[in-house]
Enzyme design. Structure first.
Site, PDB file in Angstrom:
ATOM      1  N   LYS A  18       0.838  -1.213   0.000  1.00  0.00           N
ATOM      2  CA  LYS A  18       0.000   0.000   0.000  1.00  0.00           C
ATOM      3  C   LYS A  18       0.865   1.252   0.000  1.00  0.00           C
ATOM      4  O   LYS A  18       0.629   2.188  -0.761  1.00  0.00           O
ATOM      5  CB  LYS A  18      -0.880  -0.003   1.255  1.00  0.00           C
ATOM      6  CG  LYS A  18      -1.535   1.312   1.543  1.00  0.00           C
ATOM      7  CD  LYS A  18      -2.382   1.263   2.799  1.00  0.00           C
ATOM      8  CE  LYS A  18      -1.660   1.653   4.069  1.00  0.00           C
ATOM      9  NZ  LYS A  18      -1.461   3.095   4.272  1.00  0.00           N
ATOM     10  N   ASN A  19       1.888   1.263   0.863  1.00  0.00           N
ATOM     11  CA  ASN A  19       2.664   2.490   1.019  1.00  0.00           C
ATOM     12  C   ASN A  19       3.614   2.750  -0.149  1.00  0.00           C
ATOM     13  O   ASN A  19       4.216   3.817  -0.235  1.00  0.00           O
ATOM     14  CB  ASN A  19       3.444   2.471   2.344  1.00  0.00           C
ATOM     15  CG  ASN A  19       2.504   2.647   3.534  1.00  0.00           C
ATOM     16  OD1 ASN A  19       1.332   2.963   3.358  1.00  0.00           O
ATOM     17  ND2 ASN A  19       3.038   2.443   4.732  1.00  0.00           N
ATOM     18  N   ARG A  88      -4.455  10.755   4.998  1.00  0.00           N
ATOM     19  CA  ARG A  88      -3.363  11.725   4.985  1.00  0.00           C
ATOM     20  C   ARG A  88      -2.481  11.593   3.751  1.00  0.00           C
ATOM     21  O   ARG A  88      -1.905  12.566   3.284  1.00  0.00           O
ATOM     22  CB  ARG A  88      -2.492  11.553   6.224  1.00  0.00           C
ATOM     23  CG  ARG A  88      -3.184  11.853   7.511  1.00  0.00           C
ATOM     24  CD  ARG A  88      -2.197  11.632   8.624  1.00  0.00           C
ATOM     25  NE  ARG A  88      -0.968  12.329   8.306  1.00  0.00           N
ATOM     26  CZ  ARG A  88      -0.716  13.582   8.619  1.00  0.00           C
ATOM     27  NH1 ARG A  88      -1.573  14.264   9.307  1.00  0.00           N
ATOM     28  NH2 ARG A  88       0.418  14.139   8.273  1.00  0.00           N
ATOM     29  N   CYS A 112      -4.859  13.006  14.085  1.00  0.00           N
ATOM     30  CA  CYS A 112      -4.673  11.605  13.726  1.00  0.00           C
ATOM     31  C   CYS A 112      -4.610  10.809  15.023  1.00  0.00           C
ATOM     32  O   CYS A 112      -4.072  11.279  16.022  1.00  0.00           O
ATOM     33  CB  CYS A 112      -3.365  11.484  12.950  1.00  0.00           C
ATOM     34  SG  CYS A 112      -2.979   9.818  12.468  1.00  0.00           S
ATOM     35  N   ARG A 117       0.699  14.757  13.476  1.00  0.00           N
ATOM     36  CA  ARG A 117       1.439  14.400  12.255  1.00  0.00           C
ATOM     37  C   ARG A 117       1.596  15.654  11.401  1.00  0.00           C
ATOM     38  O   ARG A 117       0.825  15.893  10.482  1.00  0.00           O
ATOM     39  CB  ARG A 117       0.727  13.276  11.507  1.00  0.00           C
ATOM     40  CG  ARG A 117       0.764  11.986  12.305  1.00  0.00           C
ATOM     41  CD  ARG A 117       0.067  10.871  11.606  1.00  0.00           C
ATOM     42  NE  ARG A 117       0.814  10.317  10.514  1.00  0.00           N
ATOM     43  CZ  ARG A 117       0.437   9.222   9.847  1.00  0.00           C
ATOM     44  NH1 ARG A 117      -0.667   8.608  10.177  1.00  0.00           N
ATOM     45  NH2 ARG A 117       1.166   8.752   8.867  1.00  0.00           N
ATOM     46  N   PRO A 118       2.603  16.442  11.723  1.00  0.00           N
ATOM     47  CA  PRO A 118       2.787  17.704  11.004  1.00  0.00           C
ATOM     48  C   PRO A 118       3.247  17.476   9.561  1.00  0.00           C
ATOM     49  O   PRO A 118       3.673  16.377   9.206  1.00  0.00           O
ATOM     50  CB  PRO A 118       3.876  18.416  11.811  1.00  0.00           C
ATOM     51  CG  PRO A 118       4.604  17.332  12.524  1.00  0.00           C
ATOM     52  CD  PRO A 118       3.635  16.209  12.724  1.00  0.00           C
ATOM     53  N   VAL A 119       3.160  18.534   8.748  1.00  0.00           N
ATOM     54  CA  VAL A 119       3.642  18.430   7.360  1.00  0.00           C
ATOM     55  C   VAL A 119       4.752  19.450   7.097  1.00  0.00           C
ATOM     56  O   VAL A 119       5.060  19.755   5.960  1.00  0.00           O
ATOM     57  CB  VAL A 119       2.496  18.604   6.327  1.00  0.00           C
ATOM     58  CG1 VAL A 119       1.544  17.427   6.376  1.00  0.00           C
ATOM     59  CG2 VAL A 119       1.759  19.919   6.529  1.00  0.00           C
ATOM     60  N   ASP A 120       5.368  19.937   8.189  1.00  0.00           N
ATOM     61  CA  ASP A 120       6.389  20.980   8.028  1.00  0.00           C
ATOM     62  C   ASP A 120       7.538  20.540   7.111  1.00  0.00           C
ATOM     63  O   ASP A 120       8.059  21.338   6.332  1.00  0.00           O
ATOM     64  CB  ASP A 120       6.935  21.394   9.402  1.00  0.00           C
ATOM     65  CG  ASP A 120       7.486  20.210  10.188  1.00  0.00           C
ATOM     66  OD1 ASP A 120       6.787  19.176  10.279  1.00  0.00           O
ATOM     67  OD2 ASP A 120       8.621  20.297  10.701  1.00  0.00           O
ATOM     68  N   ASP A 303       4.927   0.454  11.918  1.00  0.00           N
ATOM     69  CA  ASP A 303       3.685  -0.154  11.436  1.00  0.00           C
ATOM     70  C   ASP A 303       3.524  -1.616  11.861  1.00  0.00           C
ATOM     71  O   ASP A 303       2.498  -2.234  11.562  1.00  0.00           O
ATOM     72  CB  ASP A 303       3.595  -0.050   9.905  1.00  0.00           C
ATOM     73  CG  ASP A 303       3.241   1.357   9.459  1.00  0.00           C
ATOM     74  OD1 ASP A 303       2.918   2.189  10.315  1.00  0.00           O
ATOM     75  OD2 ASP A 303       3.290   1.620   8.237  1.00  0.00           O
ATOM     76  N   ARG A 395      -8.598  -0.232   5.271  1.00  0.00           N
ATOM     77  CA  ARG A 395      -7.763   0.793   4.625  1.00  0.00           C
ATOM     78  C   ARG A 395      -6.451   0.189   4.130  1.00  0.00           C
ATOM     79  O   ARG A 395      -5.893   0.645   3.140  1.00  0.00           O
ATOM     80  CB  ARG A 395      -7.442   1.903   5.629  1.00  0.00           C
ATOM     81  CG  ARG A 395      -8.625   2.814   5.915  1.00  0.00           C
ATOM     82  CD  ARG A 395      -8.167   4.008   6.708  1.00  0.00           C
ATOM     83  NE  ARG A 395      -6.882   4.451   6.187  1.00  0.00           N
ATOM     84  CZ  ARG A 395      -5.969   5.095   6.882  1.00  0.00           C
ATOM     85  NH1 ARG A 395      -6.180   5.389   8.131  1.00  0.00           N
ATOM     86  NH2 ARG A 395      -4.831   5.458   6.323  1.00  0.00           N
TER      87      ARG A 395
HETATM   88  C1  UD1 Z   1       4.532   6.727   6.322  1.00  0.00           C
HETATM   89  C2  UD1 Z   1       3.618   5.540   6.193  1.00  0.00           C
HETATM   90  C3  UD1 Z   1       3.176   5.060   7.559  1.00  0.00           C
HETATM   91  C4  UD1 Z   1       4.382   4.796   8.460  1.00  0.00           C
HETATM   92  C5  UD1 Z   1       5.315   5.990   8.481  1.00  0.00           C
HETATM   93  C6  UD1 Z   1       6.608   5.740   9.224  1.00  0.00           C
HETATM   94  C7  UD1 Z   1       2.526   5.891   4.069  1.00  0.00           C
HETATM   95  C8  UD1 Z   1       1.286   6.232   3.325  1.00  0.00           C
HETATM   96  N1  UD1 Z   1       2.462   5.934   5.405  1.00  0.00           N
HETATM   97  O1  UD1 Z   1       3.782   7.771   6.921  1.00  0.00           O
HETATM   98  O2  UD1 Z   1       2.414   3.868   7.382  1.00  0.00           O
HETATM   99  O3  UD1 Z   1       3.936   4.547   9.772  1.00  0.00           O
HETATM  100  O4  UD1 Z   1       5.663   6.365   7.130  1.00  0.00           O
HETATM  101  O5  UD1 Z   1       7.270   4.646   8.679  1.00  0.00           O
HETATM  102  O6  UD1 Z   1       3.534   5.550   3.483  1.00  0.00           O
HETATM  103  N2  UD1 Z   1       7.039  14.314  10.561  1.00  0.00           N
HETATM  104  C9  UD1 Z   1       7.282  15.631  10.852  1.00  0.00           C
HETATM  105  N3  UD1 Z   1       7.073  16.555   9.870  1.00  0.00           N
HETATM  106  C10 UD1 Z   1       6.639  16.228   8.618  1.00  0.00           C
HETATM  107  C11 UD1 Z   1       6.397  14.858   8.328  1.00  0.00           C
HETATM  108  C12 UD1 Z   1       6.610  13.928   9.322  1.00  0.00           C
HETATM  109  O7  UD1 Z   1       7.685  15.975  11.960  1.00  0.00           O
HETATM  110  O8  UD1 Z   1       6.460  17.114   7.771  1.00  0.00           O
HETATM  111  C13 UD1 Z   1       7.266  13.291  11.612  1.00  0.00           C
HETATM  112  C14 UD1 Z   1       6.029  12.460  11.902  1.00  0.00           C
HETATM  113  O9  UD1 Z   1       5.159  13.110  12.800  1.00  0.00           O
HETATM  114  C15 UD1 Z   1       6.649  11.210  12.480  1.00  0.00           C
HETATM  115  C16 UD1 Z   1       7.941  11.069  11.672  1.00  0.00           C
HETATM  116  O10 UD1 Z   1       8.196  12.348  11.121  1.00  0.00           O
HETATM  117  O11 UD1 Z   1       6.976  11.412  13.831  1.00  0.00           O
HETATM  118  C17 UD1 Z   1       7.884  10.056  10.553  1.00  0.00           C
HETATM  119  O12 UD1 Z   1       6.750  10.309   9.754  1.00  0.00           O
HETATM  120  P1  UD1 Z   1       6.722  10.019   8.210  1.00  0.00           P
HETATM  121  O13 UD1 Z   1       7.867   9.157   7.848  1.00  0.00           O
HETATM  122  O14 UD1 Z   1       6.552  11.306   7.470  1.00  0.00           O
HETATM  123  O15 UD1 Z   1       5.381   9.194   8.067  1.00  0.00           O
HETATM  124  P2  UD1 Z   1       4.331   9.256   6.888  1.00  0.00           P
HETATM  125  O16 UD1 Z   1       5.020   9.500   5.586  1.00  0.00           O
HETATM  126  O17 UD1 Z   1       3.210  10.134   7.271  1.00  0.00           O
END
Ligand code: UD1
Length: 416
Positions: A18-19, A88, A112, A117-120, A303, A395
C-alpha cells in the site's frame, strides 16, 4: 467476530505494498502519458487515492488488479478537505501537481489517532525548490514555476520522513537543475517510488541512502510498473503464525526488506526460514520476552509495533516496546488490556508482562495497524472477540479475514 484460539497453518500470498502504491499513483500526475500500475491491492486507501485523482480530472481505470492512469487534459490543482481528512496520504499529490503545473492547493490534514502528524518537512522540501507556500483557509497553496533544484535537510524531531522525502522527490524530478535531499528516508517504498520515477524518465541517484540526488528533466513519460510486496502485511502474517503457535508459509514477500522483523521474531523464539520471496514462520511455545524500539528503516517498523505488542502479550516474561516514530501509538494496548493483557504505558514505552492467555472481548480499533493487532490477539485468545470499526483494517489489508480464514482462523465479517 473471531472465535479463538486457533492455530494457523498453510500458505498465504503477500499483497503489493500500500505504502508504495499510494505515492506511485500520485506520481502518475507528473505526465500526460498513460501509466499502468500492476498488482494494485484493492484497499480502501487505494480507492481513496483513485477518487482523489479522478476529482482532479485524471482518468483512472481499474481492471482486476491493474490500474491505468492518464493525467492528460485539464487537471485540477486542488485536493479538497473532504478527501484529505479521510487519508493523509492524499498529501502525495502536492509534489507532483507543483512539479508539473507550478500550482497546488492541498487541504491541511487534521488530527490523527496516532498523535500529531505535522507536514512541516513536506513544506520545507518544496520551499527549498523555490516554491512559495501559503496557508489559506485551511489549505496549503504552493506555487512556483519553474521550480529549481535545491539542497535541503529533511530531518524532523523523529528522524527522516517518508512522506516528505517522497513528495520532495516528486516535485524535484521536473525542476531545473540538481536537488540534494539530505536525511532522506531510506524505506523500501521510497526506493520503489524512485524506481517508478526512473521508469518515467527521471534521473535519481542515492535512493535507499540518506542522500538522494535528483537531476531535473524537461518531461516524463508513461511507465508500466509493478510495485514491491507489502512488508507490513507479510510481517502481520508472520506475527499471526507466531501468536497462534502455527506454521505459515508467506509467499511473494521480500525478506530483504524485513531483516529487523525477522530478527525480533527469532528473538521471541519463532523459527523463521527466509528464502527467495518467501518466509516460513512457525512457533511452538509462548514467545520469549523481546526488547524492541521502532525506528526509521532499516530499524523496526512502527507499522508492526501494534502487532508485536499483541504477540508479546502472550510472552512468558516481560517485554519492553518503545515507540520512537509516532507519539501516541499505543491505543491498541488499552484494548489488549481489556482482553486480559498486562501492558503499562509510560510515555513512549510499553512494558508488557506476558500472560498465559488472553480472553476474547469486544474491542475497538483506533487505527489501521491497531486493528490488525486486535484481530491477531482475537485469533489467539480464548473465546469470542468482536473487533469494532474494522473500516480501519480495510484501509490497509485486502480481505484480511479471508486470508486468515483460509489458514484456519474462525473469523467472520459481520455487518450491522
Ligand atoms: C509513512 C507511512 C506510515 C508509516 C510511516 C513511518 C505511508 C502512506 N504511510 O507515513 O504507514 O507509519 O511512514 O514509517 O507511506 N514528521 C514531521 N514533519 C513532517 C512529516 C513527518 O515531523 O512534515 C514526523 C512524523 O510526525 C513522524 C515522523 O516524522 O513522527 C515520521 O513520519 P513520516 O515518515 O513522514 O510518516 P508518513 O510519511 O506520514
Amino acid at each position: 467476530m473471531i472465535h479463538g484460539p486457533t492455530r494457523l497453518e498453510g500458505s498465504v500470498p503477500t499483497a503489493t505494498a500500500k505504502n508504495a502504491v499510494l505515492p506511485i499513483l500520485a506520481a502518475c500526475l507528473l505526465t500526460e502519458e498513460p501509466c499502468i500500475i500492476r498488482d494494485v491491492p484493492l484497499l480502501e486507501d487505494v480507492r481513496t487515492m483513485a477518487k482523489l485523482l479522478r476529482s482532479l480530472g485524471v482518468a483512472v481505470e481499474l481492471r482486476k488488479h491493474t490500474m491505468r492512469i492518464s493525467a492528460a487534459g485539464n487537471i485540477e490543482r486542488t485536493a479538497t478537505y473532504d478527501i484529505v481528512r479521510k487519508m493523509r496520504a492524499s498529501y502525495y499529490v502536492l509534489g507532483p501537481l507543483l512539479g508539473r503545473f507550478g500550482d497546488a492547493r492541498v487541504s491541511l490534514p487534521g488530527g490523527c489517532a496516532i498523535g500529531p502528524r505535522p507536514v512541516d518537512l513536506h513544506l520545507k522540501g518544496i520551499a527549498a525548490l523555490g516554491a512559495e507556500v501559503n496557508l489559506e483557509h485551511g489549505y496549503i497553496h504552493a506555487t512556483g514555476r519553474p521550480l529549481r533544484g535545491g539542497t535541503m535537510l529533511l530531518e524532523g524531531a523523529s528522524g527522516p520522513s517518508v512522506g516528505a522525502t517522497a513528495n520532495t522527490m516528486m516535485a524535484a524530478v521536473l525542476a531545473d537543475g540538481e536537488t540534494v535531499i539530505e536525511a532522506a528516508a531510506c524505506e523500501p517504498e521510497v526506493v520503489d517510488l524512485a524506481g517508478f520515477l526512473t521508469a518515467m524518465g527521471a534521473k535519481i541517484e542515492g535512493h535507499g541512502t540518506p542522500v538522494v540526488r535528483i537531476r531535473g528533466v524537461k518531461r516524463l513519460h508513461g511507465a508500466d510498473y509493478r510495485p514491491i510486496p507489502d512488508r507490513i502485511e507479510a510481517g502481520t502474517l508472520a506475527v499471526a503464525a507466531a501468536i497462534t503457535r502455527g506454521n505459515l508459509e508467506i509467499t511473494g514477500c521480500e525478506p530483504e526488506h524485513m531483516v529487523s522483523v525477522v530478527d525480533r521474531l527469532r528473538q521471541s523464539g519463532a523459527t523463521v526460514e527466509a528464502g527467495k520471496r518467501r518466509l516460513v514462520v512457525s512457533a511452538e511455545r509462548r514467545p520469549a520476552p523481546v526488547t524492541l524500539a521502532t525506528a526509521p528503516y532499516p530499524g523496526f517498523p512502527t507499522d508492526l509495533q501494534a502487532q508485536f505488542t499483541a504477540l508479546l502479550s502472550f510472552g512468558h516474561g516481560t517485554s519492553v516496546v518503545t515507540e520512537n516514530v509516532f507519539e501516541a501509538r499505543f491505543l491498541h494496548a488499552l484494548e489488549l488490556n481489556r482482553m486480559g493483557a498486562k501492558i503499562d504505558i509510560n510515555g513512549r514505552t510499553a512494558v508488557i508482562q506476558g500472560m498465559e492467555y488472553l480472553s476474547g472481548a469486544q474491542v475497538m480499533a483506533s487505527d489501521l495497524r491497531a486493528s490488525a493487532a486486535l484481530v491477531l490477539a482475537g485469533i489467539a485468545a480464548r473465546g469470542e472477540t468482536e473487533v469494532q470499526r474494522i473500516y480501519h483494517l480495510d484501509r490497509g489489508y485486502e480481505s484480511l479475514e479471508q486470508k486468515l480464514g483460509a489458514l484456519g482462523a474462525k473469523i467472520e465479517r459481520v455487518s450491522y
